[in-house]
Scaffold this active site. Structure first.
Site, mmCIF file in Angstrom:
data_model
loop_
_atom_site.group_PDB
_atom_site.id
_atom_site.type_symbol
_atom_site.label_atom_id
_atom_site.label_comp_id
_atom_site.label_asym_id
_atom_site.label_seq_id
_atom_site.Cartn_x
_atom_site.Cartn_y
_atom_site.Cartn_z
ATOM 1 N N ASP A 279 0.942 -6.442 0.847
ATOM 2 C CA ASP A 279 0.475 -5.347 0.290
ATOM 3 C C ASP A 279 -1.086 -5.431 0.154
ATOM 4 O O ASP A 279 -1.677 -6.544 0.502
ATOM 5 C CB ASP A 279 0.823 -5.339 -1.121
ATOM 6 C CG ASP A 279 0.641 -3.827 -1.636
ATOM 7 O OD1 ASP A 279 1.956 -3.378 -2.497
ATOM 8 O OD2 ASP A 279 0.005 -2.822 -1.159
HETATM 9 C C1 GLC Z 1 -1.024 0.007 -2.680
HETATM 10 C C2 GLC Z 1 0.351 0.066 -2.755
HETATM 11 C C3 GLC Z 1 1.385 0.012 -1.530
HETATM 12 C C4 GLC Z 1 0.655 0.771 -0.495
HETATM 13 C C5 GLC Z 1 -0.592 0.058 -0.075
HETATM 14 C C6 GLC Z 1 -1.340 0.637 1.195
HETATM 15 O O1 GLC Z 1 -1.591 -1.023 -3.357
HETATM 16 O O2 GLC Z 1 0.831 -1.096 -3.578
HETATM 17 O O3 GLC Z 1 2.505 0.659 -2.104
HETATM 18 O O4 GLC Z 1 1.513 1.216 0.401
HETATM 19 O O5 GLC Z 1 -1.429 -0.375 -1.259
HETATM 20 O O6 GLC Z 1 -1.975 1.886 0.554
#
Ligand code: GLC
Length: 742
Positions: A279
């Protein structure tokens, strides 16, 4: 597995290489270490959505030309997809195409209800179709990868990301997650309208302590395997090409550096063979977690945990070479992880044609198609849940005067909710627009009454005047569209005070009061329940939300949504779920809570002043008609281990208008080697019937449905007696039983 592969495997050789593997191995042999680390790095453009602390600063175009950007997320300018891809293909040494990704989690241009709303349709096929539409629009934009489905179940509405999931039950969430994987990926990743799915957030991100986003997750392995892992596993078994590691630590180790999660469970046990992305900034955040001394240490931990690609922190590209040169990380491991990414890019067809996704003409042609909007309207209609309808105040009487009141009447953002993709406010049908389009001129008035969290001068007085001048008051209450989703945890899920006061003032006029609850999460409504004659949960219903709502308020369609998360009475009941355990002192007799302060100690698991039960339970939802469930037949009352149990029931529309209900089947394993939930959903089916008509529903309970993490930690079935119930909520009363013999 082919016979040849099996023979080779028995002979101790690996199966013959696929074309993708051959291609990836050849390419790897020509790549520098830095280029390999580049493929394992994902960055966002300056204009990209920021969902975490700013990582290291970099010049994206310079890094693309150097072949150091394997993937770009959150690019929003459609023309830049081709610009950046051209730069990578023409200017970098090996011309490896970029993989573009974004959070298309409930639609791209056409926005469907937030996932929690769509889950309340219990309509697997519709959810699959919505993912297909999203993939067609996203691929036309230039995207080849979406960070969806979110497979995190949760029983905690304080956590704002419940809006992105499919509720509190793993059986239903698994079916819907599989539907999304199939909708995004289709049956051929090389088709230019299919995109990579991403199973997130691995793992158990939906169980943060105190309902606070990013917070610690600590649970037994048994709880993990019984409740959380099955949803991820179902989506992986459905062929999801990627997985995202979650922000949280799990059993004391952050998921992005957790080798037990990412290697032992995900790859060795579940057989996942795609690639894992962290993430946002989650690799570097292992420094904040206190398990890594610095970026290099964080990169080491993630690499050793078999995390293939890291999002935005740059620790792989900044420290990977040194880790290899110092002998801390073998280049062989880098090769193995990078290879997973190259194989997926090959399977997408990106090497064959890097420009297969996107294009301004295709984008214009494929987005906002009428049939896509019609599907969004249908799903929005089916997602809305009628929880109360005293005196059949709904549907609104034809020609009656309606005072529309509340802060969300004309709010497009409130229609779309979190992660609203590339939607356009001007294409979003607000509640006001939908009502004006359906109801006769002169029958509606519109008064704001208050803001989401605060009064407005004269707002309540204006709302009271409007209600007095009408036959019925319809209040749009709840939470703003961006107050669910990431970083939206709340200590209370009650209505904001200003809205409570508006509701009470309007109710005091004596007019019937309908509440339309615009929200991304269950809310605690006991304190205002008696002020509402009717309550319709609208969720954040998407692009066609206003029209879908008018379809229901007019009676053109009957509500058919059923809750997939319990609605608590009050905050103190949270976390709350229907599939709780009995305990040694189960609550068998509710107390008289008005007198409980005088009551003798009640040696049962309960509260002094509040029932255990939610205000509205899992599976519950009303219609404009009524249904009966009769003639329950357990066709296989006694089976051997491994055999199916078939159950039949008759559903009849005993009301005056057509309608749809969701027939649900629950079981209980009465005696097992571990404590089991008092009820578990193991079957459901939407049933649409004309007045007086009936239909038979056949459920099949498989051995896999009865499996659980036994005392010996094996996930398998056990013999014994089972109770079963069929109806239209987890409180179903039509009862049966069956036995599984040794
Ligand atoms: C965010 C979220 C995740 C998302 C990622 C990219 O922090 O936790 O669900 O897909 O970043 O945007």
């Amino acid at each position: 597995m082919s016979i040849a592969a099996a023979v080779l495997m028995i002979a101790g050789c690996s199966s013959p290489k696929t074309d993708a593997e051959k291609f990836a191995d050849d390419l790897l042999g020509r790549m520098t270490l830095r280029e390999k680390l580049g493929q394992m790095s994902q960055f966002r453009p300056r204009s990209g959505v920021v969902t975490g602390p700013e990582g290291f600063s970099y010049d994206l175009e310079t890094m693309i030309k150097a072949g150091e950007v394997g993937s770009i997320l959150s690019l929003r300018e459609q023309e830049y997809f081709e610009i950046y891809q051209r730069l990578a293909v023409d200017s970098s040494r090996l011309g490896i195409p970029i993989l573009f990704a974004h959070d298309i989690i409930h639609g791209c241009k056409v926005i469907f209800p937030i996932n929690l709303g769509s889950s309340c349709t219990w309509d697997v096929e519709s959810v699959k179709q919505s993912a297909r539409v999203a993939a067609v629009e996203a691929s036309a934009m230039g995207l080849a990868w979406t960070f969806s489905p979110m497979c995190d179940i949760s029983a905690d509405p304080r956590w704002g990301r419940v809006s992105e999931g499919s509720g509190e039950d793993q059986y239903l969430a698994a079916k819907l997650s599989v539907a999304m994987v199939e909708g995004y990926q289709g049956d051929d990743l090389s088709d230019s309208t299919t995109i990579l799915a991403c199973v997130k957030h691995f793992a158990a991100y939906g169980a943060p302590e105190a309902g606070r986003d990013y917070n610690t997750v600590d649970m037994s392995e048994r709880m993990f395997r019984d409740r959380y892992l099955p949803v991820y596993q179902a989506a992986i078994d459905a062929g999801a090409a990627t997985v995202m590691s979650s922000f949280n630590d799990f059993d004391g180790i952050p998921a992005s550096g957790n080798k037990w999660l990412l290697k032992t469970v995900l790859r060795d046990e579940l057989g996942f063979d795609g690639f894992v992305v962290s993430d946002y900034d989650a690799v570097h955040e292992m420094v904040n977690h206190g398990v890594a001394a610095d970026g290099a240490d964080a990169a080491r931990l993630a690499l050793e945990a078999y995390l293939d690609m890291e999002m935005t922190s740059g620790d792989y590209i900044n420290h990977g070479e040194q880790l290899v040169q110092d002998g801390v990380i073998p280049e062989k491991l880098i090769d193995e992880l990078c290879r997973n990414i190259l194989i997926v890019k090959y399977e997408l067809g990106l090497f064959e044609d890097p420009f297969r996704y996107g294009g301004a003409e295709r984008f214009a042609r494929e987005t906002y198609k009428p049939e896509s909007i019609a599907l969004a309207r249908k799903i929005a209609r089916e997602s809305m849940v009628l929880l109360k309808n005293e005196g059949s105040v709904l549907p609104l009487k034809e020609g009656g005067k309606v005072a529309m009141i509340g802060p969300f009447i004309s709010d497009a953002r409130a229609m779309n909710g979190t992660w609203d993709g590339f939607s356009e406010a001007k294409r979003t049908v607000t509640i006001e627009q939908g009502m004006r389009a359906r109801f006769p001129e002169g029958t509606l008035t519109f008064t704001r009454g208050c803001d989401a969290y605060s009064h407005i001068d004269g707002g309540v007085e204006a709302a009271v005047r409007a209600a007095r001048a009408a036959d019925v008051a319809v209040l749009t209450l709840g939470l703003p569209g961006n107050h669910s989703g990431e970083t939206s945890s709340m200590t209370s899920v009650e209505l904001p005070q200003a809205q409570k006061e508006l509701l009470a003032a309007v109710k005091a006029t004596g007019k019937p009061v309908v509440v339309l609850l615009v929200t991304g999460r269950p809310m605690a409504l006991e304190s205002v329940d008696e002020l509402m004659d009717a309550l319709l949960v609208v969720w954040h219903p998407g692009t066609a939300g206003g029209d879908a709502l008018a379809d229901l308020l007019s009676g053109d369609y009957s509500p058919s949504g059923h809750l997939t998360m319990s609605f608590p009475r009050c905050d103190g009941q949270i976390p709350i779920r229907y599939n709780y355990k009995s305990t040694g002192r189960p609550l068998t007799k509710e107390m008289d809570y008005t007198q409980s302060h005088k009551a003798k100690k009640n040696y049962q698991t309960c509260y002094l002043f509040t029932p255990n039960s939610p205000l509205y339970p899992f599976g519950y939802g009303l219609s404009y008609t009524q249904f009966s469930f009769t003639d329950l037949q357990v066709l296989d009352p006694e089976v051997a281990m491994g055999e199916d149990v078939r159950v039949k029931v008759r559903v009849t529309n005993v009301g005056e208008v057509p309608g749809t209900t969701v027939a649900q089947l629950y079981i209980r394993d009465k005696v097992a080697s571990t404590t089991r939930p008092v009820r578990e959903l193991k079957g459901f089916e939407r049933v649409s019937l004309e007045p007086g008509a009936s239909a038979e529903v056949l459920f099949t309970i498989t051995a896999a449905d009865m499996a659980f993490c036994r005392e010996d930690m094996k996930f398998a079935q056990e013999p014994g007696e089972f109770g079963l119930w069929v109806g239209e909520s987890c409180e179903a009363e039509l009862e049966g039983k069956f036995i599984v013999k040794e």
